[in-house]
Design an enzyme around this catalytic site. Structure first.
Site, PDB file in Angstrom:
ATOM      1  N   ARG A   1       0.851  -1.179   0.000  1.00 10.15           N
ATOM      2  CA  ARG A   1       0.000   0.000   0.000  1.00 10.15           C
ATOM      3  C   ARG A   1       0.894   1.238   0.000  1.00 10.15           C
ATOM      4  O   ARG A   1       1.940   1.257   0.660  1.00 10.15           O
ATOM      5  CB  ARG A   1      -0.884   0.013   1.249  1.00 10.15           C
ATOM      6  CG  ARG A   1      -1.845   1.186   1.258  1.00 10.15           C
ATOM      7  CD  ARG A   1      -2.548   1.392   2.593  1.00 10.15           C
ATOM      8  NE  ARG A   1      -3.417   2.568   2.494  1.00 10.15           N
ATOM      9  CZ  ARG A   1      -3.913   3.220   3.544  1.00 10.15           C
ATOM     10  NH1 ARG A   1      -3.638   2.828   4.765  1.00 10.15           N
ATOM     11  NH2 ARG A   1      -4.677   4.280   3.358  1.00 10.15           N
ATOM     12  N   HIS A   2       0.473   2.249  -0.718  1.00 11.77           N
ATOM     13  CA  HIS A   2       1.241   3.502  -0.755  1.00 11.77           C
ATOM     14  C   HIS A   2       1.413   4.073   0.649  1.00 11.77           C
ATOM     15  O   HIS A   2       0.673   3.752   1.569  1.00 11.77           O
ATOM     16  CB  HIS A   2       0.528   4.518  -1.642  1.00 11.77           C
ATOM     17  CG  HIS A   2      -0.878   4.789  -1.171  1.00 11.77           C
ATOM     18  ND1 HIS A   2      -1.155   5.632  -0.115  1.00 11.77           N
ATOM     19  CD2 HIS A   2      -2.066   4.307  -1.577  1.00 11.77           C
ATOM     20  CE1 HIS A   2      -2.457   5.658   0.083  1.00 11.77           C
ATOM     21  NE2 HIS A   2      -3.038   4.853  -0.783  1.00 11.77           N
ATOM     22  N   GLY A   3       2.383   4.972   0.794  1.00 13.88           N
ATOM     23  CA  GLY A   3       2.591   5.668   2.067  1.00 13.88           C
ATOM     24  C   GLY A   3       1.579   6.792   2.216  1.00 13.88           C
ATOM     25  O   GLY A   3       0.714   6.973   1.363  1.00 13.88           O
TER      26      GLY A   3
ATOM     27  N   GLY B   1      -0.515  -0.714  -4.552  1.00 10.58           N
ATOM     28  CA  GLY B   1      -1.946  -0.454  -4.595  1.00 10.58           C
ATOM     29  C   GLY B   1      -2.430   0.277  -3.363  1.00 10.58           C
ATOM     30  O   GLY B   1      -1.731   1.135  -2.806  1.00 10.58           O
TER      31      GLY B   1
ATOM     32  N   ALA C   1       1.606   2.263   3.992  1.00 15.72           N
ATOM     33  CA  ALA C   1       2.795   1.485   3.633  1.00 15.72           C
ATOM     34  C   ALA C   1       2.681   0.017   4.030  1.00 15.72           C
ATOM     35  O   ALA C   1       3.667  -0.713   4.059  1.00 15.72           O
ATOM     36  CB  ALA C   1       4.076   2.090   4.228  1.00 15.72           C
TER      37      ALA C   1
END
Ligand SMILES: *[C@@H]1O[C@H](CO)[C@@H](O)[C@H](O)[C@H]1NC(C)=O
Ligand SMILES: *[C@@H]1O[C@H](CO)[C@@H](O)[C@H](O)[C@H]1NC(C)=O
Length: 460
Positions: free
Chosen positions: A88-90, A342, A385
């Protein structure tokens, strides 16, 4: 007891927008408070999907770049062959008002220009540090030689593309300490490949869109909880603190205030005066509100939530299958590292599909107390993250000459016991056997098709 800061208590304006402006100016008047303020760190485990990675993983706080080895990771007789990671994005720049109720149309974007750069920077740092830790943990997979074979797939959203790029820069630092990283476009493995069908499957699933996403009644329990007794208690308390009539507040505004507290902490590492408005009991209720939404929209609430992720699930196993096939033919593994960037919305349905974090009873508007010790806590599962990693191992058994392939799963760098056996590792064949039905007969295209209306009956 509430610790209302003086700068907040001066607020006494009635209309919501004016209230927001007054609070905004009080925010900038207040000096930046100590980030380690115990009042803030006490709230931070309850920020749900807006939780910082280090709050879900406190062991990282002393040195976020130091490798962190779960003692349950296989070693000795087993060598890692492939790693497939969903990341997962930060923490991103919050999208302006996207999740907020219509009543917030006038709410000013308190995180305007002056915050943007910093927001992105914290997210980049999370990704760089994750790359450094994973590269140290699996040196053979993340070898310089394998760098050109890295496979990177990402959602088209900037926060994911940027996260992929920051991850690559972290790897560059790992190989070339002290050298500034080149532009991602010039890197050997090239820029991340965008694939929304895979990473944002929920946007492409008609059944999910119709029955859940665009369905006003699908989130019934979320709406009911917003007006329930637990939220009422918070509304009254906050109204008293701010000295405004309770009718000027609603659950959406309270959520915005709580998110502001979490964003300031997640992104800037500073304490917003908003944090002083809430105590731990409030935070637990607001966490439940956030979890209710995730549960009904991304988790076990509706079957289609998880079924829409079948293609992604199968994609992971196709990577593993291919690596095994190549290994058995003594060929080099073509993609030793697969990185997929994602969203929380990508990870939660997949984990639900695989049977993780399932409570005996559904999360509803009416069982807050019974669910105090629930498994489904999004802040533990999908903080910023967050990452779900499949590690494929080739193992040589000392007693028999037979070679075996084993799999371990890691969630946020901790070994995740397998849902079917609670073991920390599984024979690959056993894992595939357990998920046989999903692998063979869950096809996103069928699952996502809306039931056909049968027009061939009576009215003809
Ligand atoms: C919307 O959700 C409710 C509750 O789950 C369900 O009964 C209804 O059929 C859904 N509507 C559509 C159009 O799918
Ligand atoms: C449509 O309805 C008719 C009559 O009830 C039935 O015989 C037929 O099998 C149905 N078709 C489909 C595709 O469900």
């Amino acid at each position: 007891m509430l610790r209302g800061p003086q700068c907040l208590l001066k607020v006494s304006v009635a209309p919501v927008a004016a209230l927001a402006v007054a609070l905004l100016s009080s925010l900038s008047r207040c000096s930046l408070l100590e980030p380690d303020d115990p009042a803030v760190s006490a709230l931070s485990p309850y920020f749900g999907t807006k939780t910082r990675y280090e709050d879900a993983n406190p062991g990282l706080l002393p040195d976020p770049e130091a490798p962190r080895r779960d003692p349950e990771l296989l070693e000795d007789a087993c060598t890692p062959v492939q790693l497939v990671a969903l990341i997962r994005h930060g923490p991103p720049c919050p999208a302006g008002g996207r999740d907020l109720g219509a009543s917030l149309a006038d709410w000013p974007l308190w995180y305007a220009d002056w915050m943007d750069g910093q927001l992105v920077e914290k997210g980049r740092q999370d990704m760089r540090q994750l790359a450094l830790r994973l590269a140290s943990l699996f040196p053979a997979l993340f070898s310089l030689e394998n760098y050109g074979r890295l496979q990177l797939v990402t959602s088209s959203k900037h926060r994911c593309v940027d996260s992929g790029a920051a991850f690559l820069q972290g790897l560059w630092e790992h190989y070339h300490p002290g050298l500034p990283p080149p532009d991602v476009a010039d890197m050997e493995c090239g820029p991340p490949r965008i694939n929304d069908k895979l990473m944002r499957f929920f946007d492409h699933c008609e059944k999910f869109l119709t029955e859940v996403e665009k369905n006003a009644t699908a989130l019934y329990h979320v709406e009911a909880f917003k007006t329930g007794p637990e939220m009422q208690t918070i509304l009254k308390k906050v109204a008293a603190t701010l000295q405004v009539p309770v009718n000027n507040l609603n659950a959406d505004l309270i959520q915005v205030a709580f998110f502001t507290c979490s964003f300031d902490l997640a992104i800037k590492g500073v304490k917003s005066p908003w944090c002083d408005v809430f105590d731990i009991d409030d935070a637990k209720v607001l966490e439940y509100l956030n979890d209710l939404k995730q549960y009904w929209k991304r988790g076990y609430g509706y079957t289609i939530n998880s079924r829409s992720s079948c293609t992604l699930f199968q994609d992971i196993f196709q990577h593993l299958d291919k690596a095994i096939e190549q290994k058995q033919r003594s060929q080099p593994v073509s993609s030793p590292v697969v990185l997929q960037f994602g969203h929380a919305e990508t990870l939660l349905p997949l984990l639900s599909l695989m049977g993780y974090f399932k409570d005996k009873e559904p999360l509803t508007a009416y069982n807050y107390k019974e669910q105090m010790h629930r498994k489904f806590r999004s802040g533990h599962i999908v903080p910023y993250a967050s990452n779900l990693i499949f590690v494929l191992y080739h193992c040589k058994n000392a007693t028999t000459p037979k070679e075996e392939f084993r799999v371990q799963m890691l969630l946020n760098e901790k070994v995740l016991p397998l849902a079917h056996s609670q073991e920390t590792a599984s024979l690959y064949e056993d894992l595939k056997n357990h998920y046989r039905d999903l692998l063979q007969s869950c096809h996103t295209s069928d699952e996502c098709e809306l039931p056909k209306v049968n027009n061939t009956s009576d009215e003809l």
